[in-house]
Motif scaffolding. Structure first.
Motif, PDB file in Angstrom:
ATOM      1  N   PRO A 235     160.647  51.628  81.174  1.00 35.06           N
ATOM      2  CA  PRO A 235     161.272  50.347  80.817  1.00 35.06           C
ATOM      3  C   PRO A 235     161.929  49.640  82.007  1.00 35.06           C
ATOM      4  O   PRO A 235     162.163  48.428  81.951  1.00 35.06           O
ATOM      5  CB  PRO A 235     162.318  50.735  79.774  1.00 35.06           C
ATOM      6  N   THR A 238     159.922  46.250  84.911  1.00 38.21           N
ATOM      7  CA  THR A 238     159.707  44.994  84.191  1.00 38.21           C
ATOM      8  C   THR A 238     158.600  44.191  84.883  1.00 38.21           C
ATOM      9  O   THR A 238     158.175  44.534  85.988  1.00 38.21           O
ATOM     10  CB  THR A 238     160.996  44.159  84.223  1.00 38.21           C
ATOM     11  N   SER A 327     152.940  53.789  73.817  1.00 39.16           N
ATOM     12  CA  SER A 327     153.809  54.585  74.676  1.00 39.16           C
ATOM     13  C   SER A 327     153.381  56.037  74.587  1.00 39.16           C
ATOM     14  O   SER A 327     152.720  56.435  73.628  1.00 39.16           O
ATOM     15  CB  SER A 327     155.262  54.482  74.209  1.00 39.16           C
ATOM     16  N   THR A 386     155.514  53.181  69.443  1.00 35.57           N
ATOM     17  CA  THR A 386     156.805  52.983  70.113  1.00 35.57           C
ATOM     18  C   THR A 386     157.135  54.244  70.899  1.00 35.57           C
ATOM     19  O   THR A 386     156.621  55.331  70.589  1.00 35.57           O
ATOM     20  CB  THR A 386     157.949  52.754  69.092  1.00 35.57           C
ATOM     21  N   LYS A 420     166.000  50.683  76.945  1.00 36.44           N
ATOM     22  CA  LYS A 420     165.327  49.702  76.083  1.00 36.44           C
ATOM     23  C   LYS A 420     166.324  48.991  75.190  1.00 36.44           C
ATOM     24  O   LYS A 420     166.166  47.816  74.884  1.00 36.44           O
ATOM     25  CB  LYS A 420     164.288  50.424  75.208  1.00 36.44           C
ATOM     26  N   GLU A 421     167.345  49.758  74.756  1.00 29.86           N
ATOM     27  CA  GLU A 421     168.337  49.156  73.867  1.00 29.86           C
ATOM     28  C   GLU A 421     169.306  48.258  74.621  1.00 29.86           C
ATOM     29  O   GLU A 421     169.851  47.322  74.077  1.00 29.86           O
ATOM     30  CB  GLU A 421     169.152  50.261  73.164  1.00 29.86           C
TER      31      GLU A 421
END
Ligand code: AMP
Ligand code: GLY
Length: 422
Positions: A235, A238, A327, A386, A420-421
């Motif tokens: 993650p 980017t 993923s 996911t 990610k969160e």
């Protein structure tokens, strides 16, 4: 078509399973492979660095294509020796594998061509290195020049630790000749990203990014290992970072190697740190990463052998290299005590239903029974829509695999999930 893969770990098992998908492959050999691969290929008891024996085997069996996966045969010139007998290979020649084989070479290359990396100095005698440490910023990073089984990097938190590292590498020769020279470099901070790429020397095609978990214990504690698990994609990689990497690192590296007369063909691995000043190179590897390969290849939708051949032929630009949008998570199951001492020889039970998702690294067949035979025993890889689902699925698989003294990290993917969160 007859194909052989040099090497014997989980990475090679992942490569073999993917190559096997190509219907043109009529025979597939692993030199030496390991007992856990016996259902997927023919095992040949020739060591990965026994280059004369590898070449003899290839000639004798009329091998059409060879994949040289580990660093040491590449650095020792295995591809050069096979090509000299007319055997097509995937992997760089020795003069390009030096990008991993000598850290002094790779650091000097980056300096010469303006590729972002940690500031550094190279030393070939201990006294000059020790004098430099008197004024060097702390923490500092000490690296043996040559290959050291991934153990040649010491992050020193104090001057005394740095001095001890220099002495053990250069005077006590802890890594043998690999420590004749050392690199002392600036300590960088930021998340790490692994990017494996295909390159034929003309173009560079990055594969899906990944994240390794190098420490033995949960929470990134304990000793450094060869890698206790991986997730993909990473993650922290980017679109913005990827664009900068292509422009500032990937293309300039391919270009630099060409200008040096050392065209790199094969898998070039970029170990990157995403610092506050942008992405910087921590290390180059001249090969697929382990256990990165175990999450990257299961997400590859294109035919691996076709892509590899296009690298060999210089036609990568015209070849599709597609990854799924899913993923993946790979959890390594190791022998209790790894990376130090551990017991071997325990029966290894992998349920048939998940065999295709398990990449075996350290196992042997003993009287027809598969037993543990290494520190890292296997990697269980799951793919899902996911990352959370992939992590859950991989750990559910781990619960169904059994051998005595098994040990694994319980937090593979945790850092990626919290990023990610955020
Ligand atoms: P390597 O064996 O070269 O992959 O290095 C092992 C690990 O040491 C890397 O994955 C990084 O976590 C760390 N490392 C290497 N160089 C540096 C650096 N200049 N600054 C901070 N950490 C580093
Ligand atoms: N996983 C790190 C390496 O293959 O070097």
């Amino acid at each position: 078509m007859k194909v052989m893969v040099i090497g014997g770990g989980g990475r090679e098992h992942a490569i073999i399973k993917k190559i096997k998908e190509n219907p043109q492959v009529t025979a597939l050999f692993a030199l030496p492979g390991n007992g856990g691969m016996a259902d997927d290929c023919t095992l040949v008891p020739i060591g990965a660095t026994d280059i004369p024996a590898i070449v003899d085997f290839a000639v004798e069996h009329a091998i059409d294509y060879a994949v040289v996966a580990p660093d040491d045969p590449l650095v020792l010139g295995c591809v050069d020796a096979l090509e000299a007998k007319g055997i097509a290979c995937f992997g760089p020649r020795a003069n390009a594998a030096i990008i991993e084989g000598s850290k002094a070479f790779s650091k000097n290359l980056m300096k010469k061509y303006g590729i972002p990396t940690a500031a550094y100095e190279v030393f070939s005698d201990a006294d000059t290195a020790l004098a430099y440490l008197e004024t060097a910023p702390i923490p500092t990073v000490i690296k043996a020049d040559g290959l050291a089984l991934g153990k040649g990097v010491i992050i020193a938190q104090t001057k005394a630790e740095a001095q001890a590292a220099v002495k053990s590498i250069m005077e006590d020769k802890k890594f043998g000749k690999s420590g004749d020279s050392i690199v002392i470099e600036e300590f960088l901070e930021g998340p790490e990203v692994s990017v494996l790429s295909f390159t034929d020397g003309n173009v560079v095609v990055p594969m899906i990014s990944s994240m390794d978990h190098k420490r033995a214990l949960d929470g990134d504690k304990g000793l450094n290992t060869g890698g206790m698990g991986t997730v993909a994609p990473n993650p922290f990689y980017t679109k913005d970072v990827a664009d900068r990497c292509m422009k500032e690192i990937f293309l300039p590296t391919i270009d630099a190697m060409n200008k040096e007369g050392r065209t790199f063909k094969g898998c070039l691995y970029f170990g990157l740190m995403i610092t506050k000043d942008g992405p910087k190179v921590i290390e180059y590897n001249c090969r697929f990463g382990d256990p990165e390969t175990q999450v990257v290849l299961p997400l590859l939708e294109s035919d691996l052998l076709t892509v590899m051949q296009s690298v060999t032929n210089g036609t990568l630009a015209q070849t599709d290299v597609k990854f799924s949008g899913q993923s993946a998570c790979c959890v390594i199951m190791a022998s209790e005590g790894y990376p130090q001492s551990y017991e071997k020889g325990f029966a290894l039970k992998i349920p048939v239903e998940i065999k295709n998702s398990v990449f075996v690294a350290g196992a042997a067949l003993k009287d027809g029974v598969l037993v543990t035979n290494g520190g890292r025993v296997l990697g269980a890889t799951a793919t899902a829509d996911t990352l959370q689902a992939a992590v859950d699925k991989a750990y559910a698989m781990v619960e169904t695999i059994h051998f005595d003294n098994a040990f694994f990290r319980r937090d593979i993917g945790k850092r990626a999930l919290s990023a990610k969160e955020a």
